[in-house]
Design a protein around this motif. Structure first.
Motif, mmCIF file in Angstrom:
data_model
loop_
_atom_site.group_PDB
_atom_site.id
_atom_site.type_symbol
_atom_site.label_atom_id
_atom_site.label_comp_id
_atom_site.label_asym_id
_atom_site.label_seq_id
_atom_site.Cartn_x
_atom_site.Cartn_y
_atom_site.Cartn_z
ATOM 1 N N UNK B 1 0.912 -1.224 0.084
ATOM 2 C CA UNK B 1 0.046 -0.076 -0.035
ATOM 3 C C UNK B 1 0.847 1.479 -0.039
ATOM 4 N N UNK B 2 0.410 2.448 -0.870
ATOM 5 C CA UNK B 2 1.131 3.529 -0.755
ATOM 6 C C UNK B 2 0.154 4.760 -0.850
ATOM 7 N N UNK B 3 0.612 5.845 -0.684
ATOM 8 C CA UNK B 3 -0.535 7.021 -0.690
ATOM 9 C C UNK B 3 -1.211 7.096 -2.024
ATOM 10 N N UNK B 4 -0.648 6.785 -2.896
ATOM 11 C CA UNK B 4 -1.323 6.961 -4.202
ATOM 12 C C UNK B 4 -2.648 6.032 -4.199
ATOM 13 N N UNK B 5 -2.095 4.573 -4.084
ATOM 14 C CA UNK B 5 -3.394 3.684 -3.864
ATOM 15 C C UNK B 5 -4.376 4.201 -2.696
ATOM 16 N N UNK B 6 -3.891 4.674 -1.668
ATOM 17 C CA UNK B 6 -4.857 4.963 -0.579
ATOM 18 C C UNK B 6 -5.698 5.977 -1.200
ATOM 19 N N UNK B 7 -5.158 7.087 -1.887
ATOM 20 C CA UNK B 7 -6.236 8.052 -2.303
ATOM 21 C C UNK B 7 -7.165 7.533 -3.308
ATOM 22 N N UNK B 8 -6.794 6.700 -4.170
ATOM 23 C CA UNK B 8 -7.565 6.052 -5.143
ATOM 24 C C UNK B 8 -8.721 5.500 -4.294
ATOM 25 N N UNK B 9 -8.659 4.580 -3.317
ATOM 26 C CA UNK B 9 -9.763 4.016 -2.257
ATOM 27 C C UNK B 9 -10.691 5.131 -1.726
ATOM 28 N N UNK B 10 -9.882 6.079 -1.223
ATOM 29 C CA UNK B 10 -10.463 7.258 -0.606
ATOM 30 C C UNK B 10 -11.484 7.804 -1.643
ATOM 31 N N UNK B 11 -10.964 8.084 -2.667
ATOM 32 C CA UNK B 11 -11.806 9.213 -3.699
ATOM 33 C C UNK B 11 -12.931 8.109 -3.951
ATOM 34 N N UNK B 12 -12.637 6.964 -4.404
ATOM 35 C CA UNK B 12 -13.771 6.067 -4.814
ATOM 36 C C UNK B 12 -14.825 6.001 -3.613
ATOM 37 N N UNK B 13 -14.618 6.111 -2.728
ATOM 38 C CA UNK B 13 -15.567 6.072 -1.295
ATOM 39 C C UNK B 13 -15.906 7.521 -0.901
ATOM 40 N N UNK B 14 -15.763 8.535 -1.856
ATOM 41 C CA UNK B 14 -16.470 9.648 -1.648
ATOM 42 C C UNK B 14 -15.832 10.465 -0.492
ATOM 43 N N UNK B 15 -14.276 10.221 -0.227
ATOM 44 C CA UNK B 15 -13.902 11.049 0.974
ATOM 45 C C UNK B 15 -12.849 12.030 0.293
ATOM 46 N N UNK B 16 -13.080 13.203 0.913
ATOM 47 C CA UNK B 16 -12.218 14.288 0.330
ATOM 48 C C UNK B 16 -10.642 14.565 0.604
ATOM 49 N N UNK B 17 -9.948 15.299 -0.320
ATOM 50 C CA UNK B 17 -8.759 15.250 -0.135
ATOM 51 C C UNK B 17 -8.303 16.518 0.927
ATOM 52 N N UNK B 18 -8.001 16.125 1.946
ATOM 53 C CA UNK B 18 -7.425 17.408 2.954
ATOM 54 C C UNK B 18 -6.007 17.278 3.154
ATOM 55 N N UNK B 19 -5.678 18.397 3.695
ATOM 56 C CA UNK B 19 -4.272 18.675 4.031
ATOM 57 C C UNK B 19 -3.912 17.405 5.283
ATOM 58 N N UNK B 20 -4.788 17.350 6.247
ATOM 59 C CA UNK B 20 -4.412 16.309 7.591
ATOM 60 C C UNK B 20 -4.425 14.964 6.876
ATOM 61 N N UNK B 21 -5.244 14.676 6.072
ATOM 62 C CA UNK B 21 -5.242 13.118 5.530
ATOM 63 C C UNK B 21 -3.849 13.048 4.824
ATOM 64 N N UNK B 22 -3.494 13.938 4.133
ATOM 65 C CA UNK B 22 -2.261 13.670 3.184
ATOM 66 C C UNK B 22 -1.279 13.469 3.981
ATOM 67 N N UNK B 23 -1.099 14.475 5.107
ATOM 68 C CA UNK B 23 0.049 14.541 6.007
ATOM 69 C C UNK B 23 0.063 13.259 6.797
ATOM 70 N N UNK B 24 -1.139 12.732 7.059
ATOM 71 C CA UNK B 24 -1.349 11.236 7.973
ATOM 72 C C UNK B 24 -0.605 10.069 6.898
ATOM 73 N N UNK B 25 -1.290 9.869 5.721
ATOM 74 C CA UNK B 25 -0.934 9.041 4.785
ATOM 75 C C UNK B 25 0.728 9.259 4.710
ATOM 76 N N UNK B 26 1.236 10.374 4.249
ATOM 77 C CA UNK B 26 2.557 10.547 4.316
ATOM 78 C C UNK B 26 3.400 9.890 5.422
ATOM 79 N N UNK B 27 2.924 10.292 6.672
ATOM 80 C CA UNK B 27 3.807 9.599 7.585
ATOM 81 C C UNK B 27 3.791 8.106 7.642
ATOM 82 N N UNK B 28 2.423 7.463 7.217
ATOM 83 C CA UNK B 28 2.561 6.056 7.336
ATOM 84 C C UNK B 28 3.342 5.606 6.030
#
Lengths: 136, 136
Positions: B1-28
């Motif tokens: 899993x990486x952040x690109x794939x994660x964003x695909x999943x999030x978008x497909x499920x109607x979740x918005x792209x936010x700074x906090x989420x971006x930063x969280x995924x980066x850290x992981x």
DNA sequence: TTCTAATCCATAATCGTTACGATTTATAAC
DNA sequence: GTTATAAATCGTAACGATTATGGATTAGAA
């Protein structure tokens, strides 16, 4: 493990025989399942109104430290049960409905092979969760 | 899993792209280890003063539900890490000092045999704890 | 640009667990 | 039996991790 053996251990370690302890050990002896501190308190409060968490938790910690009880974490809560008598190291299936367990004579550490060559292994956990025949 | 794939999943499920989420995924994505909600908050608070637990926990729950993160309980606290890409089911050694993990290609369920005949198995947990070569 | 649901913040509530000083009790010495 | 004393308990408060709430903000689509 049974309450007689438990009392031997307690006495050998300088712990006193009290009603609450007696009752706690009885409960663990009576049914061989994982229970929470709250479940124990709920029962003991009937017989001993005013019973406090402090007593429950302090005794549970003592019992675990002395090897009388086993402890595991299920859905974020500590669960306790009488420790197995079996001399052979083993693991358990745990019913998530009633808390009953079934011993499994296998241990995954036996099939580790050369993995973890330079690792310092301190502990391991293997548990299977589900529903026992009575509960599903 | 990486952040690109994660964003695909999030978008497909109607979740918005936010700074906090971006930063969280980066850290992981940056380090492949188990961390707690507090550790994440401590880091994010530097960049986003006023950051609240609510945001951390809500997002962690979302990520776990969507299969982006893995979760396990270590010494009474929830720990999270990026889910493995491996298609093969497997387990982990976990370093209790640094939180780093090592994948183990074995699964004890393979050696279950005829045990648990009438049991409904829903889940299982196999983890080895200790210190990795760097930490001991 | 406007609108609306999603997201976030601030804060309080909740839950399991631990800790505290005051009181009671089990054990052993007398 | 009485007494001494260390252990155990009670009642309650504190604690840390997590969850919930209500109002403000923001991302993304119309």
């Amino acid at each position: 493990m049974n309450s007689v053996k438990a009392w031997e251990i307690l006495k050998n370690n300088g712990y006193k025989r009290t009603n609450k302890r007696e009752r706690l050990l009885q409960m663990f002896e009576a049914n061989d399942k994982y229970v929470t501190a709250r479940q124990l308190l709920d029962v003991l409060t009937v017989e001993y109104p005013g019973m406090s968490y402090d007593t429950i938790y302090r005794n549970l910690s003592t019992f675990v430290a002395l090897g009388i009880l086993d402890e595991t974490e299920l859905s974020g809560e500590r669960h306790f049960r009488m420790q197995c008598d079996a001399t052979e190291h083993h693991h358990h299936f745990i019913c998530m409905d009633c808390g009953n367990v079934k011993a499994l004579e296998i241990c995954p550490m036996d099939m580790l092979g050369p993995n973890l060559q330079d690792y310092q292994v301190e502990n391991h956990k293997f548990e299977i969760y589900g529903k026992c025949p009575q509960c599903h």
